[in-house]
Write a protein that holds these residues in place. Structure first.
Motif, PDB file in Angstrom:
ATOM      1  N   VAL A  43       0.868  -1.178   0.000  1.00 22.02           N
ATOM      2  CA  VAL A  43       0.000   0.000   0.000  1.00 22.02           C
ATOM      3  C   VAL A  43       0.901   1.223   0.000  1.00 22.02           C
ATOM      4  N   ARG A  44       0.696   2.102  -0.991  1.00 19.61           N
ATOM      5  CA  ARG A  44       1.432   3.369  -1.062  1.00 19.61           C
ATOM      6  C   ARG A  44       0.421   4.486  -0.867  1.00 19.61           C
ATOM      7  N   GLY A  45       0.291   4.931   0.361  1.00 20.30           N
ATOM      8  CA  GLY A  45      -0.678   5.955   0.711  1.00 20.30           C
ATOM      9  C   GLY A  45      -1.175   5.726   2.115  1.00 20.30           C
ATOM     10  N   PRO A  46      -1.968   6.656   2.634  1.00 19.95           N
ATOM     11  CA  PRO A  46      -2.460   6.505   4.003  1.00 19.95           C
ATOM     12  C   PRO A  46      -3.481   5.386   4.114  1.00 19.95           C
ATOM     13  N   LEU A  47      -3.488   4.729   5.266  1.00 16.52           N
ATOM     14  CA  LEU A  47      -4.413   3.625   5.514  1.00 16.52           C
ATOM     15  C   LEU A  47      -5.125   3.890   6.834  1.00 16.52           C
ATOM     16  N   GLU A  48      -6.451   3.810   6.827  1.00 13.29           N
ATOM     17  CA  GLU A  48      -7.236   3.975   8.053  1.00 13.29           C
ATOM     18  C   GLU A  48      -8.133   2.762   8.229  1.00 13.29           C
ATOM     19  N   CYS A  49      -8.054   2.170   9.414  1.00 11.90           N
ATOM     20  CA  CYS A  49      -8.791   0.953   9.717  1.00 11.90           C
ATOM     21  C   CYS A  49      -9.625   1.187  10.972  1.00 11.90           C
TER      22      CYS A  49
ATOM     23  N   ILE B 122       3.822  -1.059   3.739  1.00  9.26           N
ATOM     24  CA  ILE B 122       3.001   0.152   3.716  1.00  9.26           C
ATOM     25  C   ILE B 122       3.921   1.354   3.690  1.00  9.26           C
ATOM     26  N   GLU B 123       3.691   2.229   2.708  1.00  5.10           N
ATOM     27  CA  GLU B 123       4.435   3.483   2.597  1.00  5.10           C
ATOM     28  C   GLU B 123       3.424   4.602   2.795  1.00  5.10           C
ATOM     29  N   GLY B 124       3.228   4.993   4.034  1.00  6.93           N
ATOM     30  CA  GLY B 124       2.254   6.026   4.358  1.00  6.93           C
ATOM     31  C   GLY B 124       1.844   5.897   5.814  1.00  6.93           C
ATOM     32  N   ASP B 125       1.119   6.884   6.297  1.00  2.00           N
ATOM     33  CA  ASP B 125       0.675   6.888   7.682  1.00  2.00           C
ATOM     34  C   ASP B 125      -0.481   5.915   7.870  1.00  2.00           C
ATOM     35  N   VAL B 126      -0.509   5.287   9.036  1.00  2.00           N
ATOM     36  CA  VAL B 126      -1.499   4.254   9.341  1.00  2.00           C
ATOM     37  C   VAL B 126      -2.239   4.634  10.617  1.00  2.00           C
ATOM     38  N   ARG B 127      -3.586   4.590  10.544  1.00  2.00           N
ATOM     39  CA  ARG B 127      -4.437   4.805  11.724  1.00  2.00           C
ATOM     40  C   ARG B 127      -5.282   3.552  11.897  1.00  2.00           C
ATOM     41  N   TYR B 128      -5.447   3.120  13.137  1.00  2.00           N
ATOM     42  CA  TYR B 128      -6.107   1.841  13.406  1.00  2.00           C
ATOM     43  C   TYR B 128      -6.742   1.868  14.788  1.00  2.00           C
ATOM     44  N   LEU B 129      -7.710   0.973  15.008  1.00  2.00           N
ATOM     45  CA  LEU B 129      -8.255   0.777  16.348  1.00  2.00           C
ATOM     46  C   LEU B 129      -7.448  -0.308  17.057  1.00  2.00           C
ATOM     47  N   THR B 130      -7.272  -1.459  16.379  1.00  2.00           N
ATOM     48  CA  THR B 130      -6.496  -2.580  16.916  1.00  2.00           C
ATOM     49  C   THR B 130      -5.514  -3.032  15.832  1.00  2.00           C
ATOM     50  N   LEU B 131      -4.286  -3.305  16.236  1.00  2.00           N
ATOM     51  CA  LEU B 131      -3.243  -3.669  15.279  1.00  2.00           C
ATOM     52  C   LEU B 131      -2.664  -5.035  15.620  1.00  2.00           C
ATOM     53  N   GLU B 132      -2.542  -5.879  14.589  1.00  2.00           N
ATOM     54  CA  GLU B 132      -1.858  -7.170  14.699  1.00  2.00           C
ATOM     55  C   GLU B 132      -0.785  -7.166  13.621  1.00  2.00           C
TER      56      GLU B 132
END
Length: 135
Positions: free
Chosen positions: A75-81, A93-103
Motif C-alpha cells: 500500500v502506497r498511501g495513508p491507511l485507516e482501519c 506500507i508506505e504512508g501513515d497508518v491509523r487503526y483501532l487494533t493492530l496485529e
C-alpha cells in the motif's frame, strides 16, 4: 481476540484478480479481495462491517479505508482501519497508518507513522528548554 469476532466477518463479494489494473477510486461494501493493482483510493462505503484483503501480489497506490483490513501486499498511501488491521509477513506500507487494533506479524514493514484512532492527529510538542551552567 481484542474484542473482534472473526466469525462475523462480512462475505467477500468482489475480487480484483492478479493481472488486473484498475485506475480510479474503488468503493465497496461487505468484503473485497485485491490480488491485482489499484491506482486510486479503496474505500468501504455504508455503515457497518467491511473487510478488505490485500493479497501478497497486490498493490494499491492511494488512500485505503475500511473496518477490517488484512494486508500481505503493498500500500502506497495513508491507511485507516476502523477496527482490526492485520499486517501479514509480506505487508509493505508506505504512508501513515491509523487503526483501532493492530496485529503485526514479523517481517511486515511500515514506512510512515502508526497511530491509534483515539490518539490526536497532531500534537504540539512542548518547547525544549536546555539547562545552562551559567546560573
Amino acid at each position: 481476540m481484542f474484542g473482534i469476532n472473526r466469525n462475523k466477518q462480512p462475505p467477500i463479494r468482489t475480487l480484483i484478480g492478479e493481472g488486473t489494473v484498475i485506475e480510479g477510486e474503488v468503493r465497496f461494501s461487505d468484503g473485497l479481495r485485491i490480488d491485482g493493482e489499484v491506482l486510486g483510493d479503496v474505500i468501504a462505503t455504508g455503515a457497518g462491517r467491511s473487510l478488505l484483503v490485500i493479497g501478497e501480489k497486490a498493490s494499491i497506490t492511494g488512500r485505503v479505508h475500511a473496518a477490517h483490513v488484512i494486508v500481505n501486499g503493498t500500500v502506497r498511501g495513508p491507511l485507516e482501519c476502523e477496527q482490526l488491521l492485520e499486517l501479514q509477513p509480506k505487508a509493505r506500507i508506505e504512508g501513515d497508518v491509523r487503526y483501532l487494533t493492530l496485529e503485526m506479524h514479523q517481517g511486515a514493514q511500515v514506512h510512515g507513522e502508526l497511530r491509534p484512532l483515539d490518539a490526536p492527529v497532531e500534537q504540539e510538542m512542548p518547547a525544549l528548554k536546555l539547562a545552562s551552567n551559567n546560573g
